[in-house]
Design an enzyme around this catalytic site. Structure first.
Site, mmCIF file in Angstrom:
data_model
loop_
_atom_site.group_PDB
_atom_site.id
_atom_site.type_symbol
_atom_site.label_atom_id
_atom_site.label_comp_id
_atom_site.label_asym_id
_atom_site.label_seq_id
_atom_site.Cartn_x
_atom_site.Cartn_y
_atom_site.Cartn_z
ATOM 1 N N GLU A 281 0.767 -1.207 -0.075
ATOM 2 C CA GLU A 281 -0.143 -0.294 -0.028
ATOM 3 C C GLU A 281 0.619 1.402 0.176
ATOM 4 O O GLU A 281 0.397 2.227 0.711
ATOM 5 C CB GLU A 281 -0.995 0.066 1.159
ATOM 6 C CG GLU A 281 -0.294 -0.132 2.643
ATOM 7 C CD GLU A 281 0.137 -1.576 3.090
ATOM 8 O OE1 GLU A 281 0.310 -2.249 2.420
ATOM 9 O OE2 GLU A 281 0.382 -1.444 4.228
ATOM 10 N N HIS A 305 -8.315 -3.608 -0.797
ATOM 11 C CA HIS A 305 -7.774 -3.957 0.136
ATOM 12 C C HIS A 305 -6.271 -2.850 0.246
ATOM 13 O O HIS A 305 -6.433 -1.916 1.119
ATOM 14 C CB HIS A 305 -6.924 -5.085 0.180
ATOM 15 C CG HIS A 305 -5.949 -5.414 1.453
ATOM 16 N ND1 HIS A 305 -6.485 -6.027 2.595
ATOM 17 C CD2 HIS A 305 -4.740 -5.087 1.676
ATOM 18 C CE1 HIS A 305 -5.468 -6.259 3.484
ATOM 19 N NE2 HIS A 305 -4.409 -5.470 3.083
ATOM 20 N N GLU A 306 -5.618 -2.637 -0.818
ATOM 21 C CA GLU A 306 -4.521 -1.709 -0.645
ATOM 22 C C GLU A 306 -5.084 -0.214 -0.774
ATOM 23 O O GLU A 306 -4.503 0.673 -0.111
ATOM 24 C CB GLU A 306 -3.819 -1.910 -1.915
ATOM 25 C CG GLU A 306 -3.172 -3.263 -2.229
ATOM 26 C CD GLU A 306 -2.397 -3.722 -1.158
ATOM 27 O OE1 GLU A 306 -1.907 -3.220 -0.234
ATOM 28 O OE2 GLU A 306 -2.693 -4.879 -0.927
ATOM 29 N N HIS A 309 -5.993 0.980 2.776
ATOM 30 C CA HIS A 309 -4.966 1.212 3.744
ATOM 31 C C HIS A 309 -4.589 2.744 3.623
ATOM 32 O O HIS A 309 -4.035 3.255 4.592
ATOM 33 C CB HIS A 309 -3.606 0.597 3.030
ATOM 34 C CG HIS A 309 -3.419 -0.668 3.727
ATOM 35 N ND1 HIS A 309 -3.325 -1.283 5.145
ATOM 36 C CD2 HIS A 309 -3.007 -2.012 3.041
ATOM 37 C CE1 HIS A 309 -3.063 -2.410 5.242
ATOM 38 N NE2 HIS A 309 -2.948 -3.021 3.940
ATOM 39 N N GLU A 328 -3.796 -4.269 9.504
ATOM 40 C CA GLU A 328 -4.325 -5.137 8.781
ATOM 41 C C GLU A 328 -5.674 -5.564 8.944
ATOM 42 O O GLU A 328 -6.680 -5.820 8.127
ATOM 43 C CB GLU A 328 -3.178 -6.361 8.443
ATOM 44 C CG GLU A 328 -1.951 -6.138 8.045
ATOM 45 C CD GLU A 328 -2.152 -5.380 6.566
ATOM 46 O OE1 GLU A 328 -3.188 -5.684 5.929
ATOM 47 O OE2 GLU A 328 -1.075 -4.833 6.034
ATOM 48 N N ASP A 383 8.662 -9.955 10.268
ATOM 49 C CA ASP A 383 8.006 -10.653 9.029
ATOM 50 C C ASP A 383 7.364 -11.915 9.477
ATOM 51 O O ASP A 383 6.373 -12.493 8.738
ATOM 52 C CB ASP A 383 9.075 -10.803 7.948
ATOM 53 C CG ASP A 383 9.362 -9.546 7.044
ATOM 54 O OD1 ASP A 383 8.673 -8.616 7.337
ATOM 55 O OD2 ASP A 383 10.481 -9.552 6.138
ATOM 56 N N TYR A 391 -4.589 -10.085 9.932
ATOM 57 C CA TYR A 391 -5.673 -9.706 9.094
ATOM 58 C C TYR A 391 -6.969 -10.268 9.419
ATOM 59 O O TYR A 391 -8.015 -9.547 9.603
ATOM 60 C CB TYR A 391 -5.245 -10.443 7.836
ATOM 61 C CG TYR A 391 -3.821 -9.792 7.352
ATOM 62 C CD1 TYR A 391 -4.064 -9.105 6.114
ATOM 63 C CD2 TYR A 391 -2.576 -10.362 7.878
ATOM 64 C CE1 TYR A 391 -2.826 -8.580 5.308
ATOM 65 C CE2 TYR A 391 -1.464 -9.602 7.100
ATOM 66 C CZ TYR A 391 -1.477 -8.823 5.933
ATOM 67 O OH TYR A 391 -0.478 -8.474 5.398
HETATM 68 ZN ZN LIG Z 1 -2.732 -4.915 3.971
#
Ligand SMILES: [Zn+2]
Length: 632
Positions: A281, A305-306, A309, A328, A383, A391
């Site tokens: 994003e 979704h992006e 953001h 998220e 990560d 999410y």
């Molecule tokens: Zn995302």
């Protein structure tokens, strides 16, 4: 010995970072805070490096403490400081010991009155946040391509800066590239700029470091609406523009729900297939995988979704990576609402039902500590926090609050939340305080129905969690069952008319019938023989040509099934897919599934040996670990 030194180092790093509250940064913004960054680079494809300067403008609460920035594998040449931004004097610096996860701190003592620091440096060819593609890895096959991916803590591998989402900066950049290529950034891009290999950018809104982004390649631009457009290689641009032409509609729908889009333009950059994620994003310029170009707009939920953001994440940002669910969870929730507004309720229901299924499947493999929304990532690579939990569980929590308080009230709350914290980075505690004051405390009887602490701090899902279902999926299951009971031939299944979501559900349902999960408690005798499973797979393949499907989500699901059922006719396609796509969401599970048997593992290693040089460093790190790749 080595290990002892390492542990000691991590302990010291941990103690140092307690004050900054972000265990993934060496920076001490409470003493010296970077407010603005001026970047100037040459993009050197032959050496696979960026070379130039980063000039940091700082705000000092302490006149004695040095500036500490994060770096990873950067070659620091020299440092200068300035009190007025005009005259610069040589400065001193030290680079600390490098930690495998965090990289190394760069400490720069600041003379009295110094407000600017210029760092002359270059990146290393293996920088974790950069990917350099050979011409053969692009659609055009003629020119090289490079792009960045800074989230979570990879910005430090290409810019020396306070690499924590708690610090927001504005930036300007000047980028020199080979003359025939175009550079684009997460900033103001002028699509009509002359292609002369010298490009300038300006980002006036303060953003966290993980949203700084750059891509360079043979790119074309196509407008999609008054403030939306798409960049892609010339060979891809038409297909991309067709697929993404609902983008303007999505921006309008989101504004109607959550208030004005505050970033000026919203453009999408479609990258070559090695991009490790679905999308990133980056503000004003979403980076996207070409695997969403299915030809029927069925995978554009990624754009929803992006785009979402732009409110949740880019406008209101998680202050540390343990608050990642604030980015998220909210975004998946918003994505559902945008989908509903643009494509109708049935599609949003399908996505939600698939989301729950994915969450449950993944949670079955996770440790308790990773099922917690407010996850503890101290001492770990952030990560590792990229699971379905922040999410899907995050979104489900918000659905629970919405359903309890009613949509109109929850929508008002969300709008005020985005306004209140606009352009700020906040922690889970700050969100919870705001939620309590502005929603929960106004109706304690309703608030009592949402077990907040269980949602935020406990593993698993609360018993009262919403369970999204889709009536369309119920019809899909009925068709699948009729075929499995031999009542209809596969050609009677209306697969071609179904959406991607319905097809995915169909395939997952069939797989659970072919190979019931051990937890389903069925008698062992219900397992179908290998021959029978292969026969059924073959029937579907002949009816729907699934092995050759051009829809990345469908073919991925099919390839997973072909590994699980040892369906050989798909094996060449599996290899081709793994050698041409770099999206981690697809390739990682395929390698993991292969590696479950000794023969499969051999095969996985053989393919990976060839594919590895074409994958992004972020995907390589994950798969190296999964496969115990030598040298790890
Ligand atoms: Zn995302």
């Amino acid at each position: 010995m080595k290990r002892l030194v390492y542990c000691l180092f991590v302990m010291i790093a941990f103690a140092m970072n307690l004050a900054a509250q972000d265990v993934h940064s060496y920076a001490k913004p409470s003493a010296v805070r970077v407010k603005h960054v001026d970047l100037d680079w040459d993009v050197l494809f032959d050496q696979k490096i960026l070379k130039g300067t980063a000039t940091l403008t700082v705000e000092r609460s302490s006149q004695t403490e040095p500036l500490i920035v994060d770096t990873r594998d950067l070659k620091i040449e020299r440092v200068e400081t300035s009190t007025n931004g005009v005259e610069y004097a040589p400065g001193t610096f030290t680079v600390g010991t490098s930690d495998k996860i965090l990289g190394a701190p760069l400490t720069i003592p600041l003379p009295a009155g110094a407000t600017r620091v210029r760092i002359h440096y270059s990146t290393s060819p293996g920088a974790s946040g950069l990917q350099w593609l050979a011409p053969a890895q692009t659609a055009g096959k003629k020119d090289p391509f490079m792009f960045t991916q800074s989230q979570a803590i990879h910005a430090r591998s290409w810019i020396p800066l306070q690499d924590t989402p708690a610090v927001r900066v504005t930036y300007n950049a000047r980028v020199r590239t080979p003359r025939n290529l175009l550079a684009v950034m997460s900033a103001e891009n002028d699509a009509r700029t002359p292609r002369d290999g010298d490009y300038s950018f300006r980002m006036r809104q303060p953003i966290p470091s993980y949203l700084i982004a750059l891509a360079v390649g043979d790119l074309r631009f196509r407008s999609l609406g008054p403030r939306t457009g798409v960049y892609a290689e010339p060979q891809v641009i038409d297909r991309a523009a067709r697929e993404l032409n609902d983008t303007e509609k999505m921006v309008v729908a989101t504004e109607r729900l959550y208030g004005l889009y505050r970033w000026g333009r919203y453009d999408i950059l479609v990258l070559p297939p090695s991009f490790p994620f679905g999308g990133m994003e980056n503000p004003r310029l979403t980076f996207a995988t070409p695997t969403i170009l299915a030809g029927d707009k069925s995978l554009v939920s990624l754009v929803a979704h992006e785009l979402a953001h732009s409110w949740s994440g880019n406008l209101v940002t998680n202050a540390t990576w343990r608050d990642f669910w604030l980015n998220e969870g909210f975004t998946v929730y918003l994505e559902g609402r945008i989908q509903e507004a643009v494509y109708g309720r049935a599609r949003a229901q399908m996505e939600a039902a698939l989301g729950l299924r994915e969450l449950q499947d993944e949670m079955a493999t996770l440790e308790d500590r990773d099922e917690i929304l407010h996850v503890d990532l101290a001492g770990r690579d952030p990560d590792e926090g990229f699971t379905n939990v922040p999410y899907q569980k995050g979104a489900l929590f918000l659905v629970h609050v919405e359903q309890t308080f009613g949509r109109p009230r929850f929508d008002r709350f969300l709008r005020s939340y985005f306004n209140h914290f606009a352009f700020q980075s906040i922690t889970t505690e700050q969100f919870l305080t705001y939620l309590k004051q502005n929603l929960l405390d106004k109706d304690p009887a309703l608030a009592a129905r949402v077990p907040i602490d269980e949602w935020i701090s406990k593993p698993g899902l609360p018993a009262s969690a919403p369970k999204p279902t889709s009536p369309a999926f119920a019809r899909v299951e009925e068709q699948a069952q009729r075929w499995l009971r031999n009542e209809i031939p596969p050609t009677q299944i209306p697969l071609a008319r179904w959406t991607t979501q319905e097809r995915l559900h169909f395939l997952k349902f069939v797989q659970s019938a072919l190979e019931p999960p051990p937890s389903s408690g069925g008698p062992a005798g219900t397992q179908l023989s290998h021959t029978e499973r292969v026969r059924l797979m073959g029937e579907l393949d002949r009816a729907f040509n699934l092995t050759r499907s051009g829809n990345s989500e469908v073919v991925f699901q099919w390839l997973m099934m072909s590994i699980q059922n040892k369906y050989e006719p798909a094996s060449a396609r599996l290899e081709e897919f793994l050698l041409s796509v770099g999206r981690r969401k697809f390739i990682r599970p395929l390698y993991q599934e292969l590696a479950k048997t000794p023969e499969g593992r051999e095969r996985a290693l053989a393919i990976y040996r060839r594919a590895r040089p074409t994958y992004h460093p972020i995907a390589v790190t994950s798969i190296d670990q999964d496969l115990n790749w030598p040298g790890q």
